[in-house]
Design a protein around this motif. Structure first.
Motif, mmCIF file in Angstrom:
data_model
loop_
_atom_site.group_PDB
_atom_site.id
_atom_site.type_symbol
_atom_site.label_atom_id
_atom_site.label_comp_id
_atom_site.label_asym_id
_atom_site.label_seq_id
_atom_site.Cartn_x
_atom_site.Cartn_y
_atom_site.Cartn_z
ATOM 1 N N GLY A 135 4.323 2.127 -3.369
ATOM 2 C CA GLY A 135 4.108 2.272 -4.801
ATOM 3 C C GLY A 135 2.891 1.530 -5.305
ATOM 4 O O GLY A 135 2.411 1.792 -6.412
ATOM 5 N N ASP A 136 2.353 0.590 -4.510
ATOM 6 C CA ASP A 136 1.160 -0.154 -4.907
ATOM 7 C C ASP A 136 -0.086 0.724 -4.754
ATOM 8 O O ASP A 136 -0.188 1.527 -3.824
ATOM 9 C CB ASP A 136 0.982 -1.409 -4.052
ATOM 10 C CG ASP A 136 2.033 -2.464 -4.342
ATOM 11 O OD1 ASP A 136 2.778 -2.287 -5.318
ATOM 12 O OD2 ASP A 136 2.109 -3.449 -3.583
ATOM 13 N N THR A 137 -1.027 0.543 -5.656
ATOM 14 C CA THR A 137 -2.299 1.247 -5.573
ATOM 15 C C THR A 137 -3.258 0.446 -4.706
ATOM 16 O O THR A 137 -3.375 -0.772 -4.852
ATOM 17 C CB THR A 137 -2.914 1.439 -6.972
ATOM 18 O OG1 THR A 137 -2.022 2.222 -7.762
ATOM 19 C CG2 THR A 137 -4.262 2.156 -6.883
ATOM 20 N N THR B 147 -7.312 0.360 -2.824
ATOM 21 C CA THR B 147 -8.674 0.872 -2.922
ATOM 22 C C THR B 147 -9.404 0.648 -1.611
ATOM 23 O O THR B 147 -9.017 -0.206 -0.802
ATOM 24 C CB THR B 147 -9.452 0.169 -4.054
ATOM 25 O OG1 THR B 147 -9.450 -1.250 -3.814
ATOM 26 C CG2 THR B 147 -8.808 0.449 -5.400
ATOM 27 N N ASP C 247 -8.787 5.228 -0.781
ATOM 28 C CA ASP C 247 -8.026 4.925 -1.993
ATOM 29 C C ASP C 247 -6.719 5.704 -2.015
ATOM 30 O O ASP C 247 -6.574 6.741 -1.358
ATOM 31 C CB ASP C 247 -8.838 5.299 -3.245
ATOM 32 C CG ASP C 247 -10.192 4.603 -3.289
ATOM 33 O OD1 ASP C 247 -10.322 3.551 -2.641
ATOM 34 O OD2 ASP C 247 -11.100 5.122 -3.965
ATOM 35 N N GLY C 248 -5.764 5.223 -2.804
ATOM 36 C CA GLY C 248 -4.518 5.958 -2.983
ATOM 37 C C GLY C 248 -3.371 5.054 -3.370
ATOM 38 O O GLY C 248 -3.571 3.904 -3.793
ATOM 39 N N VAL C 249 -2.161 5.583 -3.226
ATOM 40 C CA VAL C 249 -0.940 4.835 -3.532
ATOM 41 C C VAL C 249 -0.121 4.718 -2.253
ATOM 42 O O VAL C 249 0.097 5.710 -1.548
ATOM 43 C CB VAL C 249 -0.118 5.539 -4.622
ATOM 44 C CG1 VAL C 249 1.208 4.811 -4.846
ATOM 45 C CG2 VAL C 249 -0.904 5.621 -5.924
ATOM 46 N N HIS D 134 2.534 4.906 0.309
ATOM 47 C CA HIS D 134 3.722 5.760 0.404
ATOM 48 C C HIS D 134 4.776 5.150 1.316
ATOM 49 O O HIS D 134 5.964 5.139 1.001
ATOM 50 C CB HIS D 134 3.314 7.144 0.936
ATOM 51 C CG HIS D 134 4.469 8.085 1.108
ATOM 52 N ND1 HIS D 134 4.929 8.485 2.347
ATOM 53 C CD2 HIS D 134 5.271 8.693 0.200
ATOM 54 C CE1 HIS D 134 5.962 9.314 2.190
ATOM 55 N NE2 HIS D 134 6.184 9.453 0.903
ATOM 56 N N VAL E 9 -0.606 6.592 3.002
ATOM 57 C CA VAL E 9 -1.061 6.469 1.622
ATOM 58 C C VAL E 9 -1.146 7.849 0.977
ATOM 59 O O VAL E 9 -1.659 8.795 1.592
ATOM 60 C CB VAL E 9 -2.440 5.776 1.565
ATOM 61 C CG1 VAL E 9 -2.987 5.783 0.147
ATOM 62 C CG2 VAL E 9 -2.341 4.352 2.084
ATOM 63 N N ASP E 10 -0.621 7.939 -0.230
ATOM 64 C CA ASP E 10 -0.720 9.172 -1.015
ATOM 65 C C ASP E 10 -2.085 9.167 -1.694
ATOM 66 O O ASP E 10 -2.338 8.376 -2.597
ATOM 67 C CB ASP E 10 0.408 9.210 -2.052
ATOM 68 C CG ASP E 10 0.453 10.515 -2.827
ATOM 69 O OD1 ASP E 10 -0.493 11.311 -2.686
ATOM 70 O OD2 ASP E 10 1.421 10.727 -3.575
ATOM 71 N N PRO F 7 -1.891 11.186 -5.776
ATOM 72 C CA PRO F 7 -0.669 10.916 -6.536
ATOM 73 C C PRO F 7 -0.605 11.775 -7.795
ATOM 74 O O PRO F 7 -1.614 12.165 -8.365
ATOM 75 C CB PRO F 7 -0.815 9.430 -6.879
ATOM 76 C CG PRO F 7 -2.272 9.163 -6.832
ATOM 77 C CD PRO F 7 -2.807 10.053 -5.749
#
Length: 478
Positions: A36-38, A40, A62-64, A66, A85-86, A89
C-alpha cells in the motif's frame, strides 16, 4: 502478507539482485515499505545482508507496493522476486489477462507493457539482467526487454561492483525516459532537475552525476547537495542464537560467518601455505610513532605502530615485487600485480572482514594514515561495502591487539601473502652488547608456495623486520 494470484501488465516485479562479487543469496534484514506504500524510482525499499556486507536496495521504478514476497530474516536466492509493485494504481476496473510480469529496467518505456519470460542464460543484477551468454541473434518478441535497457542494467551493475567495467554498447535511446542510473535519478530529484533537460555526456547517451551537477550549477537555485552514493553497508546486530537446550546452543551458519568458513576452507586446501617467523626489536619504531604524533604534517590523522608496519610492508613489496602476485588456475598463469591493494583484517560484530586500501603503494605516509583511519572507522560502524573488500593483493592482520604473540594466518583467497603482527611487549633484549629492556614483537608471514618460494618469502619478511628495527630505512629504501 498478501498472496498475489495473478500477475498482469500493471504489476512489476523486483528480484533479488547480485549486489556484487557473484553472490548467490542474501538475507532480508529489514523492509522499509509495506503493501500500500507508494514508492519512487531510486527509493530504498529494503536492506539485505550478503556474505560480505549489509546493503540497501533501491527500486528502479515508481508505483504502489502490492506484495512483499518474503519476511525479514529470510534468506533469498539471487533472482527470486522479493517485491511486486502496482505501476498503474487506480485501474481496478480493467481486467487484464494474466501475463508474465515485466522485469524492471532503467530504460523502460513510459507505459507498462506485457513482459517477456525471464531470459535464459542471464544472471539477475541490481536492475534488469546482465548480458546473455549466448551470442545468437533472435528476433525481438513483443514486450521483450529492449537491448538498450539491458545495457543500462549492466552499466548500473558495473558501477555498484566498483569494478569500473565498460558498459555494453547501447543502441539509440528510445523516445521517452532519459537514460540514467537510479542514483543519478535520485540526485536529479534532490536538486530539482528535470532529466529531460540535461545534456548527457556519458557513454551511449547515459546521463552522469556530473551532467546533473552541470545542469544545476547555472540555475543557482539550490545549494550543493551531497551526491547519492552507492549502497553502503549498515551495521545490524547478529541474528539471535537458537537455544536448543540448557546444555548447548545452536547458531545458524550464514552471512559473513558462512562466507568466512567457505573462504578459509577454500584457501587452506587450495594454496599450499608456508609460514615464517621473525622476532624483532621495534623500540625505534615506537619512538618514531611518538614523534609523528607531534608532527604538524600528521595532524588530524591517527598514528600508531600499524601505520609504520603497513609502510614497511609496502616498501618490502617494492623491493621484492614478485611477492605481489596471484595464481590463475584456469589459465595456469602467475599474474604479477603492479599495484598493491593492502588488506587490513578487521574484527567486527558481524565477523572478520578484510577491506583493503586501493593503490596503497602510491600513498604518502599521511595519506596512508588517513586511509587506515577511514578503513577502521568504516568497519567499526559496519558500513564497509562489498567493493571495499574486493581486489586485495596482500593483507596485514594485527593479532597483537588481543595480546597474542603471533599466529599462522591463512591467506585471504586470491592473495599471495598475509603478515601477522604480534603484541609489542617490553622484553629483555641484547642491545649493543648489553641486556636491556626493549620493545619487541614477533612477525609471521604466510605465503602461497606456488607463487613465493622460501627465499623470496624470507627476503620480504627480513625487509619488514629491518625497517621496523631501523625506521630510517623508510627513507633510504623507499
Amino acid at each position: 502478507m498478501t498472496t498475489m494470484t495473478q500477475t498482469s501488465a500493471r504489476f512489476r516485479e523486483f528480484k533479488m539482485p547480485d549486489v556484487g562479487e557473484g553472490l548467490t543469496e542474501a538475507e532480508i534484514l529489514k523492509w522499509f515499505v509495506q503493501p500500500g506504500d507508494t514508492v519512487t524510482d531510486g527509493q530504498v525499499v529494503c536492506e539485505v545482508e550478503t556474505a560480505k556486507a549489509a546493503v540497501e536496495l533501491p527500486i528502479p521504478f515508481d508505483g504502489v507496493v502490492h506484495e512483499l514476497r518474503f519476511s525479514e530474516g529470510t534468506t533469498v536466492d539471487v533472482g527470486q522476486v522479493i517485491i511486486t509493485v502496482d505501476v498503474a494504481p487506480g485501474s481496478e476496473d480493467e481486467a487484464p489477462a494474466p501475463a508474465p510480469a515485466q522485469e524492471p529496467v532503467e530504460a523502460a518505456a513510459p507505459a507498462p507493457a506485457p513482459a517477456a519470460e525471464e531470459p535464459k542464460g542471464r544472471t539477475p543484477v541490481l536492475v534488469g539482467y546482465g548480458v546473455a551468454e549466448s551470442s545468437t541473434k533472435r528476433r525481438p518478441r513483443k514486450g521483450a526487454v529492449a537491448p538498450e535497457a539491458a545495457a543500462v542494467a549492466a552499466a548500473v551493475q558495473a558501477e555498484l561492483n566498483g569494478h569500473g567495467s565498460p558498459a555494453p554498447v547501447v543502441a539509440d535511446a528510445p523516445v521517452g525516459r532519459p537514460l540514467a542510473k537510479p542514483p543519478v535519478r535520485k540526485l536529479a530529484k534532490d536538486l530539482g532537475i528535470d532529466l529531460a533537460t540535461v545534456v548527457p555526456t556519458g557513454k551511449d547517451g547515459i546521463i552522469t552525476r556530473e551532467d546533473v551537477h552541470a545542469a544545476a550549477a547555472p540555475a543557482e537555485a539550490v545549494t550543493a547537495a551531497p551526491e547519492v552514493a552507492e549502497p553502503v553497508a549498515v551495521a545490524f546486530p547478529e541474528t539471535p542464537a537458537t537455544v536448543g537446550s540448557a546444555r548447548e546452543t545452536r547458531i545458524p551458519v550464514k552471512g559473513v560467518r558462512k562466507a568466512i568458513a567457505q573462504a578459509m576452507v577454500g584457501s587452506a586446501f587450495t594454496a599450499p601455505h608456508v609460514t615464517e617467523f621473525v622476532t624483532v626489536d621495534v623500540t625505534r619504531t615506537m619512538k618514531l610513532v611518538a614523534e609523528l604524533k607531534e608532527d604538524k604534517e600528521m595532524a588530524g590523522v591517527r598514528v600508531n605502530p600499524l601505520l609504520i608496519i603497513a609502510k614497511a610492508l609496502l616498501v618490502a613489496i617494492k623491493r621484492n615485487p614478485e611477492v605481489n602476485a596471484a595464481w590463475d588456475e584456469a589459465n595456469q598463469e602467475i599474474v604479477q600485480k603492479h599495484y598493491v591493494n593492502l588488506g587490513i583484517a578487521a574484527a567486527t560484530p558481524r565477523g572478520l572482514i578484510v577491506p583493503n586500501i586501493k593503490d596503497a603503494h602510491d600513498k604518502t605516509l599521511p595519506q596512508l594514515a588517513a586511509a587506515l583511519g577511514e578503513l577502521v572507522a568504516t568497519a567499526r560502524d559496519g558500513k564497509t561495502s562489498p567493493a571495499a573488500m574486493a581486489g586485495g593483493t596482500v593483507t596485514i592482520t594485527n593479532v597483537g591487539v588481543f595480546g597474542v604473540d603471533t599466529g599462522t594466518p591463512i591467506l585471504n583467497p586470491g592473495e599471495s601473502a598475509i603478515l601477522a603482527v604480534g603484541a609489542i611487549k617490553l622484553q629483555a633484549w641484547v642491545h649493543k652488547g648489553k641486556v636491556k629492556p626493549r620493545q619487541v614483537t614477533t612477525l609471521a608471514l604466510s605465503f602461497d608456495h606456488r607463487l613465493v618460494d622460501g627465499e623470496l618469502g624470507s627476503k620480504v619478511l627480513a625487509d619488514v623486520a629491518a625497517i621496523l628495527e631501523q625506521p630510517k630505512r623508510l627513507i633510504t629504501w623507499a
